[in-house]
Design an enzyme around this catalytic site. Structure first.
Site, PDB file in Angstrom:
ATOM      1  N   ILE A   7      22.894  -9.184 -41.270  1.00 28.65           N
ATOM      2  CA  ILE A   7      23.800 -10.285 -41.521  1.00 28.65           C
ATOM      3  C   ILE A   7      23.341 -10.315 -43.191  1.00 28.65           C
ATOM      4  O   ILE A   7      22.222 -10.687 -43.457  1.00 28.65           O
ATOM      5  CB  ILE A   7      23.341 -11.486 -40.887  1.00 28.65           C
ATOM      6  CG1 ILE A   7      23.866 -11.579 -39.375  1.00 28.65           C
ATOM      7  CG2 ILE A   7      24.065 -12.568 -41.344  1.00 28.65           C
ATOM      8  CD1 ILE A   7      23.474 -12.567 -38.579  1.00 28.65           C
ATOM      9  N   PRO A   8      24.373  -9.849 -44.038  1.00 26.78           N
ATOM     10  CA  PRO A   8      23.872  -9.621 -45.481  1.00 26.78           C
ATOM     11  C   PRO A   8      23.793 -10.895 -46.153  1.00 26.78           C
ATOM     12  O   PRO A   8      24.717 -11.017 -47.340  1.00 26.78           O
ATOM     13  CB  PRO A   8      24.991  -8.766 -46.011  1.00 26.78           C
ATOM     14  CG  PRO A   8      26.165  -9.087 -45.202  1.00 26.78           C
ATOM     15  CD  PRO A   8      25.825  -9.534 -43.453  1.00 26.78           C
ATOM     16  N   CYS A   9      23.107 -11.855 -45.825  1.00 28.43           N
ATOM     17  CA  CYS A   9      22.766 -13.105 -46.772  1.00 28.43           C
ATOM     18  C   CYS A   9      22.259 -12.552 -48.240  1.00 28.43           C
ATOM     19  O   CYS A   9      22.481 -13.453 -49.042  1.00 28.43           O
ATOM     20  CB  CYS A   9      21.910 -14.002 -46.000  1.00 28.43           C
ATOM     21  SG  CYS A   9      20.134 -13.571 -45.869  1.00 28.43           S
ATOM     22  N   HIS A  10      21.736 -11.611 -48.427  1.00 21.82           N
ATOM     23  CA  HIS A  10      21.343 -11.115 -49.944  1.00 21.82           C
ATOM     24  C   HIS A  10      22.592 -10.741 -50.870  1.00 21.82           C
ATOM     25  O   HIS A  10      22.426 -10.819 -51.955  1.00 21.82           O
ATOM     26  CB  HIS A  10      20.613  -9.874 -49.840  1.00 21.82           C
ATOM     27  CG  HIS A  10      21.393  -8.644 -49.087  1.00 21.82           C
ATOM     28  ND1 HIS A  10      21.566  -8.567 -47.753  1.00 21.82           N
ATOM     29  CD2 HIS A  10      21.923  -7.725 -49.829  1.00 21.82           C
ATOM     30  CE1 HIS A  10      22.215  -7.419 -47.552  1.00 21.82           C
ATOM     31  NE2 HIS A  10      22.486  -6.841 -48.667  1.00 21.82           N
TER      32      HIS A  10
END
Length: 287
Positions: free
Chosen positions: A245-248
């Site tokens: 889950i690419p919160c970056h």
């Protein structure tokens, strides 16, 4: 030196190099300056950095400038595929994993995971020591934590009533898949504990294409909640599954990196690594 120690030492050296590059970006640091700062020869640094990121330190720095981030944020093309119903983590061959997200039941949520069996492991990854945890229905956590004791403590806090079992070698395939974007795509399921709003935001994050960026405000607007950037930011920060889950990929509207629960340097390393592969992919694609 064990493989774990080698992985961790490489990441720490790369993190130190990235930190130095950013702190001295205005001075356009020479390779010799970066090498001296991380106690490596120029040859060794160039070779190690290029092997780890796919590009030279100079090219990596170019991908992490505020100007580059602003350009990416201003590209509607990068965001036009953002549809949280898709659950697809990008169309690029670089990271073509199909990820589905299932929320835990209200009972599992309220009861702290009572009746839930969670298998967990802690070990090396490209971006530092990583906790991986799975239920029979999917990945429930990926967390960068410094040691196995911290990993187990986090799991106990998150699911105090669940039965926790060490996975041993059971997570080897998962770990190989996470940071090997050129490997054949494999579907992955997530089984997550969160509020309805958090789940909605995490689904939206899954649709951010590989190598792209979005601001908190853009993400809120795409969710139909243009005034909820702060609430969206809180949900982004509560993401329990790093990388997948690419919160970056969510940064501030002005192009600044913004916070990251696992450290700003690690966030920049993830973004730069993705950007480097996107550049390489573009170069390799036929015209």
């Amino acid at each position: 030196m064990s493989p774990f120690d080698e992985h961790d030492r490489t990441y720490q050296r790369m993190a130190d190099a990235i930190r130095y590059l950013l702190q001295h970006a205005a001075d356009q640091p020479r390779l010799a300056d970066v090498a001296a700062a991380v106690h490596l020869s120029e040859y060794h640094l160039q070779r190690l950095f290029t092997r780890w990121t796919g590009v030279s330190p100079k090219r990596f720095l170019q991908q992490l400038t505020v100007e580059a981030a602003k350009s990416a944020l201003g590209s509607e093309q990068a965001l036009q595929t953002l549809s949280y119903e898709l659950g697809l983590s990008g169309s690029s061959r670089l990271h073509d994993l199909f990820v589905t997200l299932e929320a835990m039941t209200p009972g599992e949520y309220r009861q702290g995971g009572a009746g839930l069996v969670i298998h967990w492991s802690w070990g090396p990854s490209r971006f530092g020591p990583l906790l991986a945890a799975t239920t029979p229905r999917g990945v429930c956590a990926l967390q960068f934590v410094p040691d196995a004791a911290s990993a187990l403590a986090w799991l106990h806090t998150r699911w105090p009533q669940a039965r926790l079992h060490a996975a041993g070698d059971g997570h080897q395939a998962l770990r190989r898949q996470l940071f090997e974007p050129l490997s054949p795509a494999q579907p992955l399921s997530l089984h997550l504990q969160g509020s309805n709003f958090q789940i909605q935001v995490w689904r939206a994050l899954l649709s951010l294409p590989y190598g792209s960026l979005a601001s908190y405000g853009q993400l809120a607007t795409r969710l139909g909640k243009p005034g909820a950037a702060r609430a969206v930011g809180n949900a982004v920060g509560a993401n329990p599954v790093a990388w997948l889950i690419p919160c970056h990929r969510v940064i501030r509207a002005g192009g600044a990196c913004g916070g990251y629960r696992w450290g700003e340097t690690r966030k920049l390393a993830l973004l730069g690594w993705e950007a480097a592969r996107s550049v390489a992919q573009t170069a390799d694609d036929p015209a």
